[in-house]
Write an enzyme that holds these catalytic residues in place. Structure first.
Site, short mmCIF file in Angstrom:
data_model
loop_
_atom_site.label_atom_id
_atom_site.label_comp_id
_atom_site.label_asym_id
_atom_site.label_seq_id
_atom_site.Cartn_x
_atom_site.Cartn_y
_atom_site.Cartn_z
N ASP A 1 0.56 -1.12 -0.12
CA ASP A 1 0.02 -0.11 -0.11
C ASP A 1 0.70 1.41 -0.19
O ASP A 1 2.09 1.12 -0.33
CB ASP A 1 -0.94 -0.01 1.34
CG ASP A 1 -2.43 0.76 0.90
OD1 ASP A 1 -2.14 1.94 0.47
OD2 ASP A 1 -3.35 0.32 1.21
N GLY B 1 4.46 -0.71 -4.22
CA GLY B 1 3.54 0.05 -3.30
C GLY B 1 2.70 1.00 -3.94
O GLY B 1 2.54 1.09 -5.18
N HIS B 2 1.97 2.05 -3.28
CA HIS B 2 1.30 2.85 -3.62
C HIS B 2 1.83 4.43 -3.98
O HIS B 2 1.01 5.42 -4.14
CB HIS B 2 -0.28 2.96 -3.29
CG HIS B 2 -0.82 1.58 -3.24
ND1 HIS B 2 -1.99 1.69 -2.93
CD2 HIS B 2 -0.65 0.49 -3.91
CE1 HIS B 2 -2.58 0.45 -3.16
NE2 HIS B 2 -1.54 -0.30 -3.71
N GLY B 3 3.10 4.38 -3.44
CA GLY B 3 3.89 5.62 -3.49
C GLY B 3 3.49 6.68 -2.44
O GLY B 3 3.04 6.10 -1.21
#
Ligand code: NAG
Length: 411
Positions: free
Chosen positions: A233, A255-257
């Site tokens: 995430d 991941g989502h940055g």
């Protein structure tokens, strides 16, 4: 071509240096001669990974925290200590160094109940705490991920523990630790002041649901430096009440940055200001530099700088979404919004896997203002075609060379 290769080489070199620093045992600060060492083994811990060592840790903490001389609580090297849901509270009489050299491991999922599902290890109300030692905090999250409603839609959505929570701490240092496979969020900093998070390695599979790396809320004067974060995430999520946060030399992905928000959900007020994200590399993340707010909220996200960022294979490199909606039913248009202003995206280069390299999607009732785009070069991975930018209700300006050219046919 040559410059892309050079950039990649430099990038790998930087990661290698960062890894060295994150793994350099010789630089662990030993408790100095003046501090008293409280080893959990002297309080009955077995360290076989099977017996519950929670009581031993609690006793060692009580002793360390009430020591009038500076204390070091030691989790010895080479062993694995099974630890249940635990809150270690202050105030303490002197400074405490929590020295994790071995491994702390969480019990399996069946061991948790509604009463303790939200936290695994929590530090609360402590001034001058240092957590370090080069050891491992292992959330044992595999079974949690398998039973998450995000993995299997047939299952009910439940909470899952945050591995490491710091609540109401000031003058906090967390340095040189590995945090792996958290049940959900790896580390959460809440209501803290004067915080340094350095040389942390945070790892969970890219497919593990909701496993944010570092989550920060209602905290100010925070530094995050020299960290490697690979999760399923957000690499970092920066939420309401974060002021004066400096992030440097962090490598993210998968991941989502790095995300500011989401802010303003359920018509709430949110305030975030003074955020600098500098010298960060994102590898294969879904977002790069992101700000997201819900419609119907109030407050602001302002004075935010994303600079010196390398992106490699990122899906949405630069994104402001003031109409964020992460719910099952579509969100209604609402009158108010969290204001977004004074945002700089500067020296950002690399590759994207989608055409949408720059996306400024703002709300018509509260247009984003003072958005600066400076020296940006975002190209489609593999070089097939051009990248694009889309903008709604955004007041922006550019300086230097910006690729893709911002906000074509808009504003
Ligand atoms: C959670 O609390 C229950 C009692 O309510 C206890 O039996 C269980 O061991 C606790 N689990 C953890 C992981 O702390």
């Amino acid at each position: 071509m040559a410059s892309a290769t050079t950039a990649k080489l430099l990038w790998s070199l930087l990661i290698a240096l960062l890894l060295l620093s994150v793994c350099d045992a010789s630089s662990v600060k030993e408790p100095d001669g003046t501090s008293v060492v409280f080893s959990i083994e002297n309080y009955g811990a077995r360290g076989d990974g099977k017996h519950d060592d929670t009581q031993a840790l609690a006793k060692a903490w009580t002793a360390a925290c009430s020591s009038s001389r500076p204390a070091a609580l030691l989790v010895p090297k080479g062993k694995s200590y099974l630890l249940k849901s635990t809150t270690l509270s202050g105030p303490c009489k002197s400074t405490v160094v929590f020295m994790v050299k071995g491994m702390l491991v969480a019990p399996s999922r069946s061991d948790w109940s509604e009463d303790n599902i939200s936290h695994w290890i929590m530090f609360q109300g402590i001034s001058g705490l240092t957590v370090t030692g080069g050891g491992v905090i292992n959330g044992n999250g595999e079974v949690w991920w398998k039973n998450s409603c995000k993995t299997n839609e047939a299952l009910p959505c439940t909470h899952a523990p945050t591995a490491l929570t710091f609540h109401l701490c000031d003058n906090l240092k967390v340095d040189y630790l590995k945090i792996v496979n958290s049940q959900q969020i790896h580390m959460s900093v809440e209501d803290c002041t004067d915080v340094q998070l350095t040389r942390l390695s945070i790892t969970a599979p890219g497919t593990s649901p909701n496993t944010d790396g570092i989550h920060i809320t209602r905290s100010k004067d925070v530094q995050v430096r020299d960290c490697i974060i690979k999760t399923g995430d957000d690499c970092m999520s920066i939420e309401d009440g974060t002021h004066n946060l400096h992030v440097t030399k962090v490598v993210c992905g998968p991941g989502h940055g790095i995300s500011i928000g989401s802010l303003g959900d359920d018509n709430s007020r949110a305030e975030v200001s003074g955020i600098t994200i500098d010298s960060v590399q994102l590898y294969g993340t879904t977002n790069g530099a992101r700000i997201k707010t819900w419609q119907g909220g109030s407050g602001f996200a302002k004075d935010i700088i994303f600079q010196n960022i390398i992106m490699d294979n990122v899906q949405n490199p630069i994104i402001i979404d003031q109409n964020y909606c992460d719910s099952a039913k579509p969100c209604q248009d609402q009158e108010s919004a969290v204001e977004i202003n004074s945002i700089i995206f500067k020296n950002i280069r690399g590759t994207t896997t989608s055409k949408d390299a720059i996306k400024l999607s703002c709300n018509k009732n509260a247009p984003c203002s003072d958005i600066s785009l400076e020296n940006i070069e975002l190209k489609l991975e593999g070089g097939k075609g051009d990248t694009e930018s889309t903008c709604q209700n955004a007041k922006w300006r550019k300086s230097g060379n910006v690729v893709p050219s911002p906000c074509k046919g808009n504003n």
